[in-house]
Write a protein that holds these residues in place. Structure first.
Motif, PDB file in Angstrom:
ATOM      1  N   VAL A 207      53.780  40.838  38.287  1.00  0.00           N
ATOM      2  CA  VAL A 207      53.422  39.730  37.397  1.00  0.00           C
ATOM      3  C   VAL A 207      52.078  39.957  36.718  1.00  0.00           C
ATOM      4  O   VAL A 207      51.694  39.190  35.831  1.00  0.00           O
ATOM      5  N   GLY A 208      51.337  40.983  37.139  1.00  0.00           N
ATOM      6  CA  GLY A 208      50.054  41.276  36.497  1.00  0.00           C
ATOM      7  C   GLY A 208      48.857  40.731  37.236  1.00  0.00           C
ATOM      8  O   GLY A 208      47.866  40.333  36.611  1.00  0.00           O
ATOM      9  N   LYS A 209      48.904  40.725  38.578  1.00  0.00           N
ATOM     10  CA  LYS A 209      47.780  40.185  39.350  1.00  0.00           C
ATOM     11  C   LYS A 209      46.503  40.995  39.140  1.00  0.00           C
ATOM     12  O   LYS A 209      45.441  40.429  38.943  1.00  0.00           O
ATOM     13  N   SER A 210      46.610  42.322  39.200  1.00  0.00           N
ATOM     14  CA  SER A 210      45.410  43.145  39.066  1.00  0.00           C
ATOM     15  C   SER A 210      44.801  43.025  37.673  1.00  0.00           C
ATOM     16  O   SER A 210      43.582  42.916  37.519  1.00  0.00           O
ATOM     17  N   THR A 211      45.658  43.021  36.646  1.00  0.00           N
ATOM     18  CA  THR A 211      45.169  42.874  35.276  1.00  0.00           C
ATOM     19  C   THR A 211      44.523  41.511  35.087  1.00  0.00           C
ATOM     20  O   THR A 211      43.468  41.383  34.451  1.00  0.00           O
ATOM     21  N   SER A 212      45.140  40.470  35.660  1.00  0.00           N
ATOM     22  CA  SER A 212      44.587  39.119  35.556  1.00  0.00           C
ATOM     23  C   SER A 212      43.269  39.009  36.313  1.00  0.00           C
ATOM     24  O   SER A 212      42.322  38.363  35.844  1.00  0.00           O
ATOM     25  N   THR A 213      43.197  39.646  37.484  1.00  0.00           N
ATOM     26  CA  THR A 213      41.950  39.636  38.257  1.00  0.00           C
ATOM     27  C   THR A 213      40.829  40.283  37.456  1.00  0.00           C
ATOM     28  O   THR A 213      39.716  39.749  37.360  1.00  0.00           O
ATOM     29  N   SER A 214      41.110  41.432  36.859  1.00  0.00           N
ATOM     30  CA  SER A 214      40.106  42.134  36.055  1.00  0.00           C
ATOM     31  C   SER A 214      39.648  41.274  34.874  1.00  0.00           C
ATOM     32  O   SER A 214      38.448  41.206  34.566  1.00  0.00           O
ATOM     33  N   ALA A 215      40.604  40.605  34.230  1.00  0.00           N
ATOM     34  CA  ALA A 215      40.254  39.749  33.094  1.00  0.00           C
ATOM     35  C   ALA A 215      39.407  38.556  33.539  1.00  0.00           C
ATOM     36  O   ALA A 215      38.469  38.142  32.834  1.00  0.00           O
ATOM     37  N   LEU A 216      39.713  37.996  34.723  1.00  0.00           N
ATOM     38  CA  LEU A 216      38.916  36.881  35.239  1.00  0.00           C
ATOM     39  C   LEU A 216      37.506  37.332  35.600  1.00  0.00           C
ATOM     40  O   LEU A 216      36.541  36.585  35.412  1.00  0.00           O
ATOM     41  N   VAL A 217      37.385  38.543  36.127  1.00  0.00           N
ATOM     42  CA  VAL A 217      36.048  39.084  36.406  1.00  0.00           C
ATOM     43  C   VAL A 217      35.215  39.092  35.124  1.00  0.00           C
ATOM     44  O   VAL A 217      34.053  38.670  35.117  1.00  0.00           O
ATOM     45  N   SER A 218      35.822  39.556  34.031  1.00  0.00           N
ATOM     46  CA  SER A 218      35.112  39.588  32.742  1.00  0.00           C
ATOM     47  C   SER A 218      34.701  38.190  32.307  1.00  0.00           C
ATOM     48  O   SER A 218      33.584  37.975  31.821  1.00  0.00           O
ATOM     49  N   ALA A 219      35.602  37.206  32.495  1.00  0.00           N
ATOM     50  CA  ALA A 219      35.305  35.832  32.084  1.00  0.00           C
ATOM     51  C   ALA A 219      34.139  35.251  32.884  1.00  0.00           C
ATOM     52  O   ALA A 219      33.236  34.610  32.324  1.00  0.00           O
ATOM     53  N   PHE A 220      34.136  35.480  34.200  1.00  0.00           N
ATOM     54  CA  PHE A 220      33.051  34.951  35.032  1.00  0.00           C
ATOM     55  C   PHE A 220      31.736  35.699  34.794  1.00  0.00           C
ATOM     56  O   PHE A 220      30.656  35.109  34.857  1.00  0.00           O
ATOM     57  N   ARG A 221      31.822  36.984  34.517  1.00  0.00           N
ATOM     58  CA  ARG A 221      30.612  37.742  34.206  1.00  0.00           C
ATOM     59  C   ARG A 221      30.001  37.259  32.889  1.00  0.00           C
ATOM     60  O   ARG A 221      28.784  37.180  32.750  1.00  0.00           O
ATOM     61  N   LYS A 222      30.869  36.929  31.941  1.00  0.00           N
ATOM     62  CA  LYS A 222      30.395  36.396  30.656  1.00  0.00           C
ATOM     63  C   LYS A 222      29.630  35.094  30.867  1.00  0.00           C
ATOM     64  O   LYS A 222      28.707  34.758  30.111  1.00  0.00           O
ATOM     65  N   ALA A 223      30.006  34.354  31.923  1.00  0.00           N
ATOM     66  CA  ALA A 223      29.325  33.099  32.247  1.00  0.00           C
ATOM     67  C   ALA A 223      28.085  33.331  33.110  1.00  0.00           C
ATOM     68  O   ALA A 223      27.447  32.367  33.561  1.00  0.00           O
ATOM     69  N   GLY A 224      27.746  34.606  33.360  1.00  0.00           N
ATOM     70  CA  GLY A 224      26.534  34.934  34.097  1.00  0.00           C
ATOM     71  C   GLY A 224      26.659  34.881  35.607  1.00  0.00           C
ATOM     72  O   GLY A 224      25.648  34.826  36.314  1.00  0.00           O
ATOM     73  N   LYS A 225      27.867  34.909  36.138  1.00  0.00           N
ATOM     74  CA  LYS A 225      28.067  34.816  37.580  1.00  0.00           C
ATOM     75  C   LYS A 225      28.233  36.200  38.211  1.00  0.00           C
ATOM     76  O   LYS A 225      28.819  37.093  37.612  1.00  0.00           O
ATOM     77  N   ARG A 226      27.725  36.352  39.427  1.00  0.00           N
ATOM     78  CA  ARG A 226      27.983  37.558  40.214  1.00  0.00           C
ATOM     79  C   ARG A 226      29.361  37.420  40.849  1.00  0.00           C
ATOM     80  O   ARG A 226      29.702  36.368  41.395  1.00  0.00           O
ATOM     81  N   VAL A 227      30.128  38.482  40.788  1.00  0.00           N
ATOM     82  CA  VAL A 227      31.531  38.397  41.205  1.00  0.00           C
ATOM     83  C   VAL A 227      31.839  39.462  42.263  1.00  0.00           C
ATOM     84  O   VAL A 227      31.465  40.631  42.120  1.00  0.00           O
ATOM     85  N   GLY A 228      32.532  39.035  43.300  1.00  0.00           N
ATOM     86  CA  GLY A 228      33.066  39.954  44.290  1.00  0.00           C
ATOM     87  C   GLY A 228      34.580  39.923  44.236  1.00  0.00           C
ATOM     88  O   GLY A 228      35.173  38.883  43.956  1.00  0.00           O
ATOM     89  N   VAL A 229      35.202  41.060  44.473  1.00  0.00           N
ATOM     90  CA  VAL A 229      36.663  41.152  44.470  1.00  0.00           C
ATOM     91  C   VAL A 229      37.116  41.821  45.753  1.00  0.00           C
ATOM     92  O   VAL A 229      36.648  42.911  46.099  1.00  0.00           O
ATOM     93  N   LEU A 230      38.022  41.164  46.466  1.00  0.00           N
ATOM     94  CA  LEU A 230      38.691  41.770  47.612  1.00  0.00           C
ATOM     95  C   LEU A 230      40.147  41.970  47.210  1.00  0.00           C
ATOM     96  O   LEU A 230      40.908  41.004  47.111  1.00  0.00           O
ATOM     97  N   ALA A 231      40.502  43.212  46.934  1.00  0.00           N
ATOM     98  CA  ALA A 231      41.859  43.534  46.493  1.00  0.00           C
ATOM     99  C   ALA A 231      42.612  44.117  47.680  1.00  0.00           C
ATOM    100  O   ALA A 231      42.317  45.218  48.133  1.00  0.00           O
ATOM    101  N   VAL A 232      43.558  43.354  48.203  1.00  0.00           N
ATOM    102  CA  VAL A 232      44.284  43.777  49.393  1.00  0.00           C
ATOM    103  C   VAL A 232      45.491  44.602  48.972  1.00  0.00           C
ATOM    104  O   VAL A 232      46.367  44.127  48.256  1.00  0.00           O
ATOM    105  N   ASP A 233      45.494  45.848  49.407  1.00  0.00           N
ATOM    106  CA  ASP A 233      46.550  46.792  49.042  1.00  0.00           C
ATOM    107  C   ASP A 233      47.458  47.054  50.234  1.00  0.00           C
ATOM    108  O   ASP A 233      47.018  46.969  51.383  1.00  0.00           O
TER     109      ASP A 233
END
Length: 318
Positions: free
Chosen positions: A58-84
């Motif tokens: 469904v595009g979880k990884s692509t959506s996660t990456s896009a959300l990281v960009s959105a939150f970074r644009k808002a000046g937030k520090r972002v952590g990602v735990l990608a469970v493989d």
């Protein structure tokens, strides 16, 4: 032995190697794990935790990456735990999610960690709760947890996230999956990704219908789950998803739901640690032979399993 106090101090300064080392200690169940947890505890409880789940493709990884960009644009520090999923050979993560997020690799305001399930069911790694604490203590404003994508059993993220985002895509039978998996109880925000494909509007209609059915059973204050259409590969609609997540946090804060969710999360974490400790002690009862002896007696119909369990617990208490 590692100097945990120094390691935590360096992680709080944003040093990626210190953060990575702490998560490794957690994943490897280090003998210093209790010391790590005690050192992290005073610095946690600030990060906004967002879980992303959905079927494979469904595009979880692509959506996660896009959300990281959105939150970074808002000046937030972002952590990602990608469970493989775990490698069948090494037991490690296949690192597919990290590969898809290469655009953030050089951003000092983003920390990405792939974690292996190592056979743990529910879509998460057993170490995910403590890894989340590491990122929280390290000053991440937002932590995104992307689950494996194994389908209907993947509901563990609900107990860990402040807000759960469920992704669906047109043409994948997700309307039926949503009803079958009880996914209405999981989602705080629905995202219909790949909305430029045929069938996107039908998927939205199916979701609206099922949401309307679910609301008839609920009384009192209730969050109305928004449905956001996105094309994550082109970052279309991603800002709207970020806005929906922030709106959900505001609603939870207003109605006291955020504190309740976090307390339930802490209770589940304590229970999991206690159960793991009990399982570890089972092998030590009466020289490690108690469980074997009781199992033999139950198999030979000398004893019922409940009485055997009582005897085992009595041995633990003794």
């Amino acid at each position: 032995m590692v100097d945990i106090t120094d390691l935590v101090a360096r992680a709080r300064e944003g040093q990626p190697r210190a953060v990575a080392r702490l998560i490794s200690l957690v994943e490897d169940a280090s003998p210093q794990l209790r010391e790590v947890a005690a050192a992290l505890a005073p610095h946690t409880g600030r990060a906004q935790v967002i879980g992303l789940t959905g079927s494979p493709g469904v595009g979880k990884s692509t959506s996660t990456s896009a959300l990281v960009s959105a939150f970074r644009k808002a000046g937030k520090r972002v952590g990602v735990l990608a469970v493989d999923p775990s490698s069948p050979f090494s037991g490690g993560a296949l690192l597919g999610d990290r590969i898809r997020m290469q655009e953030h690799a050089t951003d000092p305001g983003v920390f990405i960690r792939s974690m292996a399930t190592r056979g743990h069911l529910g879509g998460l790694s057993w170490a995910t709760p403590q890894a989340l604490r590491v990122l929280d203590a390290a000053g991440c404003d937002v932590v995104l947890i992307e689950t494996v994508g194994v389908g209907q059993s993947e509901v563990e993220v609900v107990a860990l996230a402040d807000t759960t985002v469920v992704l669906l895509a047109p043409g994948m039978g997700d309307g039926i999956q949503a009803a079958k998996a009880g996914i209405l109880e999981v989602a705080d925000v629905f995202v219909v990704n790949k909305a430029d494909r045929d069938g996107a509007e039908a998927t939205v209609r199916d979701l609206k219908y099922m949401i309307s059915l679910g609301r008839k059973e609920i009384r009192g204050a209730m969050w109305r789950q928004p449905i956001v259409k996105t094309v994550a590969s082109r970052a279309e609609g991603v800002d709207e998803v970020a806005e929906a997540v922030l709106a959900h946090r505001a609603w939870m804060t207003e109605h006291g739901e955020l504190d309740q969710r976090r307390q339930r999360r802490a209770e589940a974490e304590i229970e999991a640690i206690a159960l793991a400790e009990l399982r570890g002690r089972l092998g030590d009862v009466r020289g490690g032979t108690a469980l074997t002896d009781l199992g033999k007696r139950v198999a030979e119909a000398e004893l019922d399993p409940y009485t055997a369990a009582d005897e085992l617990l009595a041995g633990l208490r003794g």
